[in-house]
Design an enzyme around this catalytic site. Sequence first.
Site: not given
Length: 277
Positions: A120, A181, A207-208, A229-230
């Site tokens: 990635k 995040g 993301a997001g 992830n977050t």
Amino acid sequence: MRCLADTAPRMTDQPKISPEASSDGWEVAGHRFTSRLIVGTGKYKDFAQNAAAVEASGAQIVTVAVRRVNISDPTQPVLMDFIDPRKITYLPNTAGCFTAEDAIRTLRLAREAGGWDLVKLEVLGEARTLYPDMRETLKATEVLANEGFKPMVYCVDDPIAARQLEEAGAVAIMPLGAPIGSGLGIQNKVTIRLIVEGATVPVLVDAGVGTASEAAEAMELGCDGVLMNTAIAEAKDPIRMARAMKYGVIAGREAYLAGRMGRRKYADPSSPLAGLI
């Protein structure tokens, strides 16, 4: 070492996944997967929690920040002791890289260390927004593809940039839904849909995403998968959220395949209004 599967929280009443949903796989650079959810390995309280979340999510790929992984201190725990790379595909990433040169060097090291070619790529433009620098990202994509890497590339939600990355050798396009995040959810559904419609390689929102309904929304737009992830790691109950994300992705994919009803300006009765008694 005791298997984490023995200690991870479990639900006794989990919804059943249809055979159609479980067999609806996707491919990237010759690798086939049935789970359309990719999860990260940062921000968890420890590797044990991370491993339990991966199990609950059903993910078959985890991203690993090459620049942050422990490869030199034998006194510290190692991710591979908790998440078995023989069972879960590791996707080395270039988190923390701000130039093409740094990203290329990082992935060359990853290939030397573990033989990875499916990677990635992310090249950030600034620390405040963590938005990708597309000029540097495109440059790195071309170099890596020419060296035999298979880069899955984090990018802005721009269909023109997505096309240029594919032409440069990206094996998957990974537009952001919102800043890394942030948990804001998908901010530009139109551009994500345009990227999906124009791509001939997999498209994954990266993301997001903050909760399961937003993961479902990404899949309803036709994306091949979602990376997060977050949203899991910072949930009050990461294991339960990981499980929710799994079902959100499945539900969104099923809804996309089913075909959404058309939108109408006015009501349309479910039962006819004529011929009533």
